[in-house]
Write an enzyme that holds these catalytic residues in place. Structure first.
Site: not given
Lengths: 568, 163
Positions: A50, A112-113, A162, A478
């Site tokens: 993602e 969940f999630q 959802k 760097m």
């Protein structure tokens, strides 16, 4: 017409003219994916992580001036995207992030999630919404696009549970939206602009300092006209490169921590400074007290009032869209150019040319090992200066900024504000999809590229012929440079002694890999890579591990307190 | 310097946390914060007391204005204004202390709004300094519990903050 929430999302995207959605499916967004599947107006690009989706949407936006859209699921989908969202936020990139959420009845129950998406992203978005009722969805989508693209642009997130994507309601996409609490200023105050012009025309040692705001406002052409009319020196920030042509004799190079000697000296010693779409940040002017040591009059043009007088007090603030203000400046300037004190200006230029004489970007061209600067110079030559260049973060980013002369805006795409390693490859995917047929190269290093290396798989799936220019110095360069300068050469954890074979890695993903370790082979390899117009080529340049980026202003130091290559 | 900032914001879920989040993210100080809906139910009014130099307060008002749900912001301290705070304070009130406490409440123009055999609940309004003064004036050991609303304020005269 009655539609489901998921249909409304897709129809809204189509109504906004969205071409691509960068995303990754998951439980909470399945209804939306189902609707995407059933239509072909909005194309979906499946990333491998993602973070890549957010960076790709971001790169798409930067390279096209359109809104980048990203779609991820709840919980880890969101948290993975947060780095990409924060990256876009710091650089003011217009972007829409659609996130799935657990059903409304499950919110707050540690489902969940489930994650508090609105809470977790609040500090790194311009605005965010949680849509609890399908009847609010279309208007919220409209508001999101409106907020993302107006004023100082930025990412806007829409979190959709959802059950809302499954619920049904009457759909009509609003033509426009009014928010009583959000009315960004577009036109600058003409009295302020007149005062600014007087100050500018009376300057003896003028300086134009232009940042990413010029690129975002599509004001590059107006800036270029103004600077050429005035005949004044112009510098760009890291974010502003391409806002003024890099090959123009009036361009004194990038300024700041790794800016040119002449840009930093002129910035410090000018008597009138006009800052345009720039914000005097710590990597640009260093210590603000040191910057204030020498008095100068400052004009500051910016769309965001909170950017003005934040780190540096200014004399003439002008709030407005950069392009609009530049147009007004140009129209007020008509017939006024003869007021400029040409002899003072000539003296100022001769001082600047003397500073230029230090040749602060010099490097050893006779070396037997590949110098990274040389690779970027050759890249510029081979691409005729016309490629879209994305970068990751570190030394390679600075060398790309210093040595690739950008003549046009939206050709230089990098994470300036947040400094996100892993940005370059996914951003190049977005840039490539936004500009089919155009040459896109990602200048990176062997540390950064591994942070989103999985996107090589996405590049294969969508046939994105990106050229990866890996400046492989076997160090987090760097970090190593700071450790050399400030930590007694103790290279704590900045060395990687288990690097993959990038050529075979590229091949494993179905691409072409080339390893180059001699300066004499650099140009040939680049030409070969760019000749493969329909393939991704991973160019692994084995470069000098000890090379540093010069000039350098150490963190917290004054702008003219520069470490030059010749000092060592 | 102490500043009282009045904010009108959309009466929406999450608006308060945006303001509070802004202050913590940018390391601005909050002395008190009070918020409630107004006569227009779509708008809440927040009064926020902060300390900072003029530059910091200028940034605070600019940053607040940048929040999408913020409709209007004014710094009340820039002009004449009235400031009030409400305190409820529960004190011990036994024996001769009962009369003494009653007198003290009268002097401060407070009201006793709850009484038991051994306690009073006192309601007191005023600016913060007055409430502090009351606490200083009574015997500390008699204080059982205090609760204060934080300051709210309104401009004097013609100056008006509304949508």
């Amino acid at each position: 017409m009655e539609l489901t929430g998921a249909e409304i999302v897709v129809q809204s995207l189509a109504a906004e003219g969205v071409e691509f959605v960068f995303g990754y499916p998951g439980g909470s967004v399945l209804h939306i994916y189902d609707e995407l599947f059933k239509q072909d107006r909005v194309k979906h690009v499946l990333v491998r992580h993602e973070q890549g989706a957010a960076h790709a949407a971001d790169g798409y936006s930067r390279a096209s001036n359109k809104v980048g859209v990203c779609l991820v699921t709840s919980g880890p989908g969101v948290t993975n995207a947060v780095t990409g969202i924060a990256t876009a936020y710091m650089d003011s990139i217009p972007m829409i992030i659609i996130t799935g959420q657990v059903p409304t009845h499950a919110i707050g129950l540690d489902a969940f999630q489930e994650v508090d998406t609105v809470g977790i992203t609040r500090p790194c978005v311009k605005h965010n919404f949680l849509v609890k009722d399908v009847r609010d969805l279309a208007l919220t989508m409209k508001k999101a696009f409106h907020i993302a693209t107006t004023g100082r642009p930025g990412p806007v997130l829409v979190d959709i549970p959802k059950d809302v994507t499954a619920a049904v309601c009457e759909f009509r996409y609003p033509e426009s939206v009014e928010l009583r609490s959000y009315n960004p200023v577009v036109r600058g105050h003409s009295g302020q602009i007149r005062k600014a012009l007087d100050l500018l025309l009376d300057a003896k040692r003028p300086m134009v300092y232009a940042g990413g705001g010029v690129v975002l406002a599509n004001g590059a052409a107006e800036l270029t006209r103004l600077v050429r009319l005035l005949g004044y020196p112009c510098t760009n920030t890291l974010m502003g490169l391409g806002g003024f042509p890099g090959t123009d004799p009036q361009f004194v190079g990038m300024l700041g921590m790794h800016g040119t000697y002449e840009a930093n000296m002129a910035m410090q010693h000018c008597d009138v400074l006009v800052a345009i779409g720039a914000r005097f940040d710590d990597r640009v002017i260093g210590d603000p007290r040191d910057f204030g040591r020498i008095s100068r009059k400052i004009i500051h043009i910016d769309v965001d009032p909170s950017s003005i007088s934040k780190r540096v007090k200014v004399d003439i603030p002008i709030v407005g869209d950069v392009r609009e203000v530049l147009l007004e400046l140009l129209s007020q300037m008509e017939g006024q150019a003869q007021r400029i004190d040409r002899s003072a200006l000539a003296a100022w230029w001769s001082q600047i040319d003397q500073w230029r004489g230090r040749e602060c970007l010099r490097y050893d061209r006779t070396a037997e090992i590949i110098k990274p600067q040389f690779v970027v110079e050759k890249l510029w030559e081979v691409t005729g200066g016309k490629a879209i260049i994305t970068s990751d973060v570190g030394q390679h980013q600075m060398w790309a900024a210093q040595f690739y002369k950008f003549d046009e805006p939206r050709r230089w795409i990098n994470s300036g504000g947040l400094g996100t390693m892993g940005f370059g490859l996914p951003a190049a995917m977005g840039a490539s999809l936004a500009n089919p047929g155009q040459t896109v190269a990602c200048v990176t290093g062997e540390a950064s590229i591994q942070m989103c290396i999985q996107e090589l798989s996405t590049c294969k799936q969508y046939h994105l012929p990106i050229k990866i220019v890996n400046l492989n110095n076997r160090y987090m360069g760097m970090v190593r440079q700071w450790q050399e300068f400030f930590h007694g050469n103790r290279y704590a954890e900045s060395y990687m002694n288990a690097l993959p074979d990038f050529v075979r890695l590229a091949e494993a993903y179905g691409h072409v890999g080339i390893k180059i370790d001699k300066p004499g082979d650099v140009e040939g390899a680049l030409r070969e890579a760019f000749a493969r117009r329909d393939q991704l080529v991973f160019l692994d340049f084995i470069t000098d591990a000890t090379e540093n980026v010069y000039p350098m202003v150490a963190g917290g130091k004054g702008l003219t307190d520069m470490i030059l290559a010749e000092d060592l | 310097m102490r500043h009282i900032i009045s904010i009108l914001l959309e009466n929406e879920a999450g608006a308060l946390s945006r303001v509070a989040g802004l202050f913590s993210a940018r390391a601005y100080n909050i002395e008190s914060l009070t918020v409630a809906p107004t006569e227009d139910p779509s708008v809440s009014r927040m009064t926020l007391v902060t300390h900072g130099s003029d530059d910091v307060v200028e940034q605070i008002t600019k940053q607040l204005n940048k929040l999408i749900e913020v409709v209007k912001v004014i710094d009340l301290s820039e002009g004449e204004h009235i400031e009030r705070e409400l305190m409820l304070i529960k004190v011990k009130a036994i024996g001769e202390m009962r009369e003494e406490m009653k007198r003290m409440v009268d002097i401060f123009r407070g009201r006793i709004i709850g009484v038991t055999d051994s306690t009073y609940v006192v309601e007191l309004t005023g600016n913060g300094a007055k409430l502090d003064a009351f606490i200083e004036a009574i015997d500390r050991s008699l204080i059982l519990e205090t609760v204060r609303t934080g300051a709210c304020g309104i401009p004097r005269g013609e100056r008006v903050l509304r949508v």
